[in-house]
Design a protein around this motif. Sequence first.
Motif, PDB file in Angstrom:
ATOM      1  N   PHE A   1       3.166  28.890  52.396  1.00  0.00           N
ATOM      2  CA  PHE A   1       3.958  27.712  52.710  1.00  0.00           C
ATOM      3  C   PHE A   1       3.078  26.474  52.867  1.00  0.00           C
ATOM      4  N   TYR A   2       3.684  25.296  52.730  1.00  0.00           N
ATOM      5  CA  TYR A   2       2.988  24.030  52.947  1.00  0.00           C
ATOM      6  C   TYR A   2       4.009  22.974  53.359  1.00  0.00           C
ATOM      7  N   THR A   3       3.499  21.886  53.910  1.00  0.00           N
ATOM      8  CA  THR A   3       4.340  20.756  54.297  1.00  0.00           C
ATOM      9  C   THR A   3       3.724  19.468  53.769  1.00  0.00           C
ATOM     10  N   ARG A   4       4.578  18.453  53.620  1.00  0.00           N
ATOM     11  CA  ARG A   4       4.121  17.103  53.255  1.00  0.00           C
ATOM     12  C   ARG A   4       4.830  16.140  54.188  1.00  0.00           C
ATOM     13  N   ILE A   5       4.062  15.427  54.989  1.00  0.00           N
ATOM     14  CA  ILE A   5       4.621  14.468  55.945  1.00  0.00           C
ATOM     15  C   ILE A   5       3.884  13.150  55.774  1.00  0.00           C
ATOM     16  N   GLY A   6       4.615  12.061  55.665  1.00  0.00           N
ATOM     17  CA  GLY A   6       3.965  10.771  55.504  1.00  0.00           C
ATOM     18  C   GLY A   6       4.959   9.669  55.218  1.00  0.00           C
ATOM     19  N   ALA A   7       4.534   8.697  54.396  1.00  0.00           N
ATOM     20  CA  ALA A   7       5.354   7.519  54.138  1.00  0.00           C
ATOM     21  C   ALA A   7       5.179   7.040  52.710  1.00  0.00           C
ATOM     22  N   ARG A   8       6.217   6.359  52.222  1.00  0.00           N
ATOM     23  CA  ARG A   8       6.179   5.689  50.936  1.00  0.00           C
ATOM     24  C   ARG A   8       6.638   4.246  51.121  1.00  0.00           C
ATOM     25  N   TYR A   9       5.939   3.354  50.439  1.00  0.00           N
ATOM     26  CA  TYR A   9       6.301   1.935  50.495  1.00  0.00           C
ATOM     27  C   TYR A   9       6.647   1.484  49.083  1.00  0.00           C
ATOM     28  N   TYR A  10       7.894   1.022  48.900  1.00  0.00           N
ATOM     29  CA  TYR A  10       8.354   0.613  47.579  1.00  0.00           C
ATOM     30  C   TYR A  10       7.948  -0.831  47.311  1.00  0.00           C
ATOM     31  N   VAL A  11       6.987  -0.994  46.414  1.00  0.00           N
ATOM     32  CA  VAL A  11       6.528  -2.326  46.034  1.00  0.00           C
ATOM     33  C   VAL A  11       7.637  -3.069  45.287  1.00  0.00           C
TER      34      VAL A  11
ATOM     35  N   LEU B   1       1.433   7.673  50.974  1.00  0.00           N
ATOM     36  CA  LEU B   1       0.395   8.107  51.903  1.00  0.00           C
ATOM     37  C   LEU B   1       0.976   9.223  52.757  1.00  0.00           C
ATOM     38  N   SER B   2       0.553  10.434  52.481  1.00  0.00           N
ATOM     39  CA  SER B   2       1.073  11.592  53.207  1.00  0.00           C
ATOM     40  C   SER B   2      -0.066  12.567  53.459  1.00  0.00           C
ATOM     41  N   ILE B   3       0.219  13.573  54.258  1.00  0.00           N
ATOM     42  CA  ILE B   3      -0.759  14.612  54.522  1.00  0.00           C
ATOM     43  C   ILE B   3      -0.167  15.945  54.087  1.00  0.00           C
ATOM     44  N   LYS B   4      -0.924  16.672  53.290  1.00  0.00           N
ATOM     45  CA  LYS B   4      -0.532  18.019  52.899  1.00  0.00           C
ATOM     46  C   LYS B   4      -1.151  18.971  53.907  1.00  0.00           C
ATOM     47  N   ALA B   5      -0.321  19.815  54.479  1.00  0.00           N
ATOM     48  CA  ALA B   5      -0.796  20.651  55.572  1.00  0.00           C
ATOM     49  C   ALA B   5       0.109  21.859  55.701  1.00  0.00           C
ATOM     50  N   PHE B   6      -0.240  22.699  56.662  1.00  0.00           N
ATOM     51  CA  PHE B   6       0.688  23.715  57.138  1.00  0.00           C
ATOM     52  C   PHE B   6       0.394  23.948  58.606  1.00  0.00           C
ATOM     53  N   GLY B   7       1.404  23.767  59.429  1.00  0.00           N
ATOM     54  CA  GLY B   7       1.181  23.861  60.865  1.00  0.00           C
ATOM     55  C   GLY B   7       0.262  22.736  61.314  1.00  0.00           C
ATOM     56  N   PHE B   8      -0.756  23.079  62.105  1.00  0.00           N
ATOM     57  CA  PHE B   8      -1.717  22.087  62.584  1.00  0.00           C
ATOM     58  C   PHE B   8      -2.950  22.015  61.689  1.00  0.00           C
ATOM     59  N   LYS B   9      -2.946  22.684  60.549  1.00  0.00           N
ATOM     60  CA  LYS B   9      -4.091  22.684  59.649  1.00  0.00           C
ATOM     61  C   LYS B   9      -3.867  21.694  58.509  1.00  0.00           C
ATOM     62  N   ALA B  10      -4.655  20.622  58.480  1.00  0.00           N
ATOM     63  CA  ALA B  10      -4.559  19.629  57.417  1.00  0.00           C
ATOM     64  C   ALA B  10      -5.360  20.108  56.211  1.00  0.00           C
ATOM     65  N   HIS B  11      -4.734  20.094  55.045  1.00  0.00           N
ATOM     66  CA  HIS B  11      -5.443  20.433  53.815  1.00  0.00           C
ATOM     67  C   HIS B  11      -6.151  19.213  53.246  1.00  0.00           C
ATOM     68  N   TYR B  12      -5.397  18.136  53.028  1.00  0.00           N
ATOM     69  CA  TYR B  12      -6.012  16.874  52.637  1.00  0.00           C
ATOM     70  C   TYR B  12      -4.966  15.758  52.690  1.00  0.00           C
ATOM     71  N   ILE B  13      -5.467  14.506  52.711  1.00  0.00           N
ATOM     72  CA  ILE B  13      -4.625  13.327  52.666  1.00  0.00           C
ATOM     73  C   ILE B  13      -4.208  13.074  51.216  1.00  0.00           C
ATOM     74  N   GLU B  14      -2.981  12.577  51.017  1.00  0.00           N
ATOM     75  CA  GLU B  14      -2.475  12.295  49.675  1.00  0.00           C
ATOM     76  C   GLU B  14      -2.226  10.789  49.492  1.00  0.00           C
ATOM     77  N   PRO B  15      -3.272   9.984  49.247  1.00  0.00           N
ATOM     78  CA  PRO B  15      -3.045   8.582  48.906  1.00  0.00           C
ATOM     79  C   PRO B  15      -2.853   8.460  47.400  1.00  0.00           C
ATOM     80  N   GLY B  16      -1.815   7.763  46.974  1.00  0.00           N
ATOM     81  CA  GLY B  16      -1.574   7.660  45.546  1.00  0.00           C
ATOM     82  C   GLY B  16      -0.474   6.688  45.216  1.00  0.00           C
TER      83      GLY B  16
END
Length: 373
Positions: free
Chosen positions: A330-340, A348-363
């Motif tokens: 399993f995995y989660t994605r929590i963050g935000a999107r800003y519509y230009v 800008l979100s964080i890919k994680a599961f539970g309290f373990k962060a896998h990596y930041i997703e800036p894009g």
Amino acid sequence: MIKKYSILIIFLIIYHTANSQKQILAEIKPFAGFVAPHRIGMEPLAQKYTSGCEINILFRNTNPQFFNAKYNFPYKGVGISFENLGNPTVLGNAYSIYSIMDFIIAGNSAFSFHTRLNPGLAYLTKRYDRYLNPQNIALGTHLCFYFNFNLAGSYHFEKTGLDLKLTGGLIHYSNGSVRKPNLGLNQLYMGLAISKEIANYENLDYKEYSRENLSPHEFWAMGTYTVSDEYSIQPEGRGGGFPCSTIACGYNYQYSGIGKVGISADLFYNSNLFYYFDTNWNVLIKYYDEVSDILRSGVSIGHHLIYNRLELVTFAGVYYYNKVKPGDRFYTRIGARYYVCDYIFVNLSIKAFGFKAHYIEPGIGFSFRGKKK
């Protein structure tokens, strides 16, 4: 890398200060609390009580447009804070800059109940160092992500124009696994805030972003890139710099003016997974050679909470291809999107599961929505 995930924070600050506001308030908030050890081995970090102070500028517009009215005319703003983390030799001090979203949950002209979110960036004067500071197993970088969530009861003094707020909340510092160690710091705190209106203007050109002319059916695609340090020879990492990327596409249905539900197909590349940590020899061994061996793909479902151009994203997914870690499902994605604009957003979100962060997703992503007939 920290600069990459500060992009959204910059967007937030620009957004909060760009619109003409009716009220401008100055606020000062001293607070005190304590570090809450959330992992085994962090107990020695919590030596004394923490203390700090925030200085904030708040804006409020009473123009009854859609988002203003729907969210009960929230306060927006920016702020800075200083904090003594209660352990000067190991944790040092923290200096933060952040944006503010303050929502009124209930109340009247005298008393009101608020909830506030403060995302931003923080500079911590002490970090982990093998020789100089080996006890700081919480954070491996000076520059970290800052998140402050709090609740407050506010009383307005009509004669003086002052607002007095009793607040309590949680402060979190993390570098999103850019570099180990990254156990993070959590603090519980209480504070007393005093704010006063310093300017009051008639509404000028206040305009909200409208999706009324767009179809409720949205197809989207995005790509992200960052670096992280997932594996470590405890407690430190390998120095960071291991590329990670997400390619995702999905479908959202906007069921109301403030919400979307959606589904996403995700492909993850994480170069940390080339390596295997041998606990017997306490070393990292390169275990995979082909990119195809470490790719993981999954499908996720979730929700977007809409506020003007900003959308808060919460998704949960399951891998349907995960050769490298078949037991990790399993995995989660929590963050935000800003519509230009209607068709481009910054993610800008964080890919994680539970309290373990896998990596930041800036894009950056692209939205495909037709016009309403």
